[in-house]
Enzyme design. Structure first.
Site, PDB file in Angstrom:
ATOM      1  N   ALA A  30       0.853  -1.208   0.000  1.00 51.19           N
ATOM      2  CA  ALA A  30       0.000   0.000   0.000  1.00 51.19           C
ATOM      3  C   ALA A  30       0.881   1.248   0.000  1.00 51.19           C
ATOM      4  CB  ALA A  30      -0.920  -0.013   1.215  1.00 51.19           C
ATOM      5  N   VAL A  31       1.973   1.201   0.777  1.00 51.12           N
ATOM      6  CA  VAL A  31       2.893   2.357   0.826  1.00 51.12           C
ATOM      7  C   VAL A  31       3.549   2.564  -0.538  1.00 51.12           C
ATOM      8  CG1 VAL A  31       5.040   3.212   1.876  1.00 51.12           C
ATOM      9  CG2 VAL A  31       3.259   2.175   3.303  1.00 51.12           C
ATOM     10  N   ASP A  69       8.761   1.579   2.351  1.00 53.41           N
ATOM     11  CA  ASP A  69       8.115   0.296   2.021  1.00 53.41           C
ATOM     12  C   ASP A  69       9.042  -0.905   2.277  1.00 53.41           C
ATOM     13  OD1 ASP A  69       9.757   0.841  -0.159  1.00 53.41           O
ATOM     14  OD2 ASP A  69       8.179   0.739  -1.665  1.00 53.41           O
ATOM     15  N   ASP A  91       9.027   2.428  -9.359  1.00 50.34           N
ATOM     16  CA  ASP A  91      10.103   3.445  -9.416  1.00 50.34           C
ATOM     17  C   ASP A  91      10.194   4.023 -10.823  1.00 50.34           C
ATOM     18  OD1 ASP A  91      10.817   3.004  -6.808  1.00 50.34           O
ATOM     19  OD2 ASP A  91      12.672   1.917  -7.254  1.00 50.34           O
TER      20      ASP A  91
END
Ligand SMILES: CCCCCCCC/C=C\CCCCCCCC(=O)OC[C@H](COP(=O)(O)O[C@@H]1[C@H](O)[C@H](OP(=O)(O)O)[C@@H](O)[C@H](O)[C@H]1O)OC(=O)CCCCCCC/C=C\CCCCCCCC
Ligand SMILES: Nc1ccn([C@@H]2O[C@H](COP(=O)(O)O)[C@@H](O)[C@H]2O)c(=O)n1
Ligand SMILES: [Mg+2]
Ligand SMILES: [Mg+2]
Length: 224
Positions: A30-31, A69, A91
């Site tokens: 989720a992060v 994370d 990313d």
């Protein structure tokens, strides 16, 4: 360089926050997802309008999720291949939005085709730099080089410059010139890094092929 020297510091600072999120029942995935969404929104809403200060503030708040994370996953003992894949893939999405945001500004109201091209070059070369490592590792090579400008450097150089350039809107004269300088530095640095990684992969693959041929015995040819 930053990955090597700054990561330990940020790990110490962010560990209590990561532990708090875990206690609240938040998952590392989720992060990763929310962090990427925040970076993408900050970059694509603010940068194309030339709002570099506020864009950088929003991105900076969310980009640190990339350090949180993994920290959460390690603390909870749930680091996974899926998590590694999701982290690296998102990313690339975040980086695309940041340099895409710069390109959109220069293609529009920023009105500078050369800087638009430099921003696109930063975007593309950064993605290829990361790909060299991922592909090299996928064919079993160590890719034992990070190079001059890794992702952390690309982000810090361009975001610090964007933050300062944004002060132009608060009346600081001439400050916007730092952004073009930073983009040129990232572009040249990424090109050097790309060459460093390609040279390393070429050497490592030649060594691995030679070792494999030697192990297979004389006359067996080179493995593909
Ligand atoms: C008055 C002026 C106002 C100006 C406001 C400025 C505000 C602050 C500006 C900028 C802050 C930028 C912070 C950027 C932080 C970046 C953190 C980050 O995300 O790092 C990620 C990086 C890599 O993590 P991963 O292992 O998950 O990623 C791997 C990597 O991407 C590989 O890519 P490659 O390198 O190969 O291209 C991939 O191959 C791989 O797939 C992928 O998994 O994490 C690190 O590197 C850790 C170190 C982070 C160091 C952060 C340093 C922050 C330093 C300073 C910030 C504060 C500056 C404040 C300036 C204020 C000026 C007044
Ligand atoms: N959602 C996630 C994100 C990351 N991981 C693990 O953390 C590693 C990356 O660590 P960072 O400090 O660079 O974030 C990654 O390789 C995974 O092992 C995870 O499991 N789930
Ligand atoms: Mg991460
Ligand atoms: Mg990451």
């Amino acid at each position: 360089m930053l990955n090597k020297y700054a990561r330990a510091f940020f790990t110490r600072v962010l560990t209590p926050f990561a532990a708090l999120l875990l206690r609240l029942g938040v998952s590392p995935d989720a992060v990763t997802l929310i962090g990427t969404a925040g970076v993408v929104a900050g970059a694509l809403v603010f940068f194309p309008m030339g709002e570099f200060f506020w864009g950088t503030i929003v991105i900076t708040i969310f980009v640190f999720s990339d350090l949180v994370d993994g920290n959460m996953a390690r603390q909870a003992g749930i680091s996974s291949r899926w998590g590694a894949f999701l982290d690296s893939t998102l990313d690339r999405v975040a980086d695309g939005a940041i340099f895409g945001g710069f390109a959109l500004w220069y293609a529009g109201s920023g009105d500078d085709n050369v800087l638009c091209a430099v921003a696109i070059f930063c975007l593309a070369s950064g993605q290829v730099v990361s790909y060299t490592k991922a592909r090299g590792e996928s064919i079993g090579l160590p890719v034992a080089v990070n190079g001059l400008v890794e992702r952390a450097e690309r982000l810090v150089i361009s975001l610090v410059a964007a933050g300062f350039a944004g002060l132009h809107k608060f009346g600081v004269p001439g400050i916007q010139v730092v952004l073009p300088i930073a983009l040129w530095i990232v572009a040249v640095g990424s090109l050097i890094t790309l060459v460093q990684r390609v040279v390393t992969v070429r050497r490592e693959s030649a060594e691995a092929d030679a070792a494999e041929a030697a192990a297979a015995g004389p006359g067996s040819g080179t493995a593909q």
